[in-house]
Design a protein around this motif. Sequence first.
Motif, short mmCIF file in Angstrom:
data_model
loop_
_atom_site.label_atom_id
_atom_site.label_comp_id
_atom_site.label_asym_id
_atom_site.label_seq_id
_atom_site.Cartn_x
_atom_site.Cartn_y
_atom_site.Cartn_z
N HIS A 25 39.80 37.61 35.61
CA HIS A 25 39.56 37.14 36.23
C HIS A 25 40.73 36.75 37.70
N GLY A 26 40.67 38.07 39.12
CA GLY A 26 41.19 38.06 40.05
C GLY A 26 42.61 38.67 39.69
N GLY A 27 43.91 37.98 39.27
CA GLY A 27 45.27 38.38 39.04
C GLY A 27 45.05 38.89 37.70
N GLU A 28 44.45 37.95 36.74
CA GLU A 28 44.71 38.86 35.12
C GLU A 28 44.15 39.92 35.48
N HIS A 29 43.46 40.80 35.83
CA HIS A 29 44.09 42.13 36.26
C HIS A 29 45.35 43.20 36.75
N TYR A 30 45.03 44.04 35.89
CA TYR A 30 45.99 44.80 35.80
C TYR A 30 46.54 45.76 37.16
N VAL A 31 45.50 46.18 37.87
CA VAL A 31 45.24 47.36 38.46
C VAL A 31 45.38 46.07 40.18
N ASP A 32 45.69 46.64 41.18
CA ASP A 32 46.09 45.36 41.80
C ASP A 32 45.21 45.39 42.76
N GLY A 33 44.51 46.23 42.97
CA GLY A 33 42.38 47.27 43.67
C GLY A 33 41.85 45.90 42.71
N HIS A 34 41.96 45.69 41.77
CA HIS A 34 40.63 44.11 41.20
C HIS A 34 41.32 43.56 41.00
N GLN A 35 41.84 42.90 41.97
CA GLN A 35 42.34 41.42 41.96
C GLN A 35 41.51 40.76 41.97
N GLN A 36 40.67 41.22 43.71
CA GLN A 36 39.95 40.84 43.99
C GLN A 36 38.69 40.32 43.11
N TRP A 37 38.16 40.94 42.03
CA TRP A 37 37.02 40.81 41.29
C TRP A 37 36.97 39.94 40.19
#
Length: 417
Positions: free
Chosen positions: A121-133
């Motif tokens: 969830h959110g900021g757990e994504h490594y790539v910055d552009g994925h952190q809204q998902w």
Amino acid sequence: MARPLIDASWRRVAAAGVDPGGGPAPAVLPDAEVARRVGAGPLAPMIPVLRERLEPVARACGQLVVVTGVDGRVLWQGGAPEVRRRADGLGFVTGAAWDEPAVGTNAIGTCLVLGTPVGVHGGEHYVDGHQQWTCAAAPLRDPVGGGLLGVVDLFGPARTAHPGALALVSAVAALAEHEVRAAHDRTLEQLRRVAGPLLARLDGRALVLAPDGTTAAATGFAGPARVVLPADLDGGRPVLPGLGPCRVEPVPGGWLVRVDDEDAAGVATHAVLDLSGDRPRLRVTAGSGSWTDVLGLRHAEILLAVAGAPGGRTAAELAEDLFADPSRTVTVRAEVSRLRRAVGPLLATRPYRLAEGVTVDVLPPVGPLLPGSVAPVVQRARAALPAHGGAGGADGRAIMQPRGRTGAPGERDRGAL
């Protein structure tokens, strides 16, 4: 503080060189190749169930449902059209690679590594552009053999996150596997009705196999639960893993296999782990014939580790080789058990090692070795490979040093390939 599974994933993707700012994505598979994998691949019977049960939920919740293969390639998407348009901007399209080495920490890629349901969830994504998902993914397994086939994922904007998403996607994945298993059992029961009269007339060891190698019935011995069959099997006298030389002929809905016990001395003793093509393959040769098996990534990693350790590997050592985590022995034992069902007598246990007298050559690719892998054993093997390959094989390609089991089972050898 990050959850342990997220922290471990971030370490893996950092070691793989993933750019947190986003980098060039691998080329997207052509539509024709995606269609071939969907139509003829092992997930074909599951996708209709996943579509029926999850797509209405995804549409109602403003999310997408996504199915990928075991390599992380997106094979099918459905759900809210507006979310799909936004996902296109991320490169999250049919045919795209969505494993950890391609796009960093995400539910699909991390689920493929761990083999268990994962939510990111959110900021757990490594790539910055994925952190809204947000995304929740569950593994899809072969309901007969148990091997990992791919992943089903619910994906959407972070605001659409729901605490029940992971449980839902896991339950539907289990339902899809159950329905495929039920259909397989019905087919197997029909084959057993054919097999009974055939086997009753035979002496010696014989069995009737379904097209996927599942044993429907046997006589003269219990028979293995499943036999790995060559992709180009058309009868004749092949050498089959776990059985040795056999006589094979077609029967309605499957194969009649008679074991040539008088030729049993011709057991396969030499193998080539061929990593030079698009998928890993194991080619085994005996005096009386040969067979080839297409391997999944995890099984290729296991064979690479065992081939490089003549003294064998304990479960903890193999867990370190595969996951950089010696505590994951349960996962290792399960994966080796599945591999041994495929390669039969080539692998011994306690410790895991090549059987007595077996040798393995490793044929590496011209480019990166097992590019989808982040296993430590693969990273060590990449570092050990010469810039232009090793000793040449008969066809001019590089052959890494062959390994055979020559020492006692208790001996340890942690040397790199």
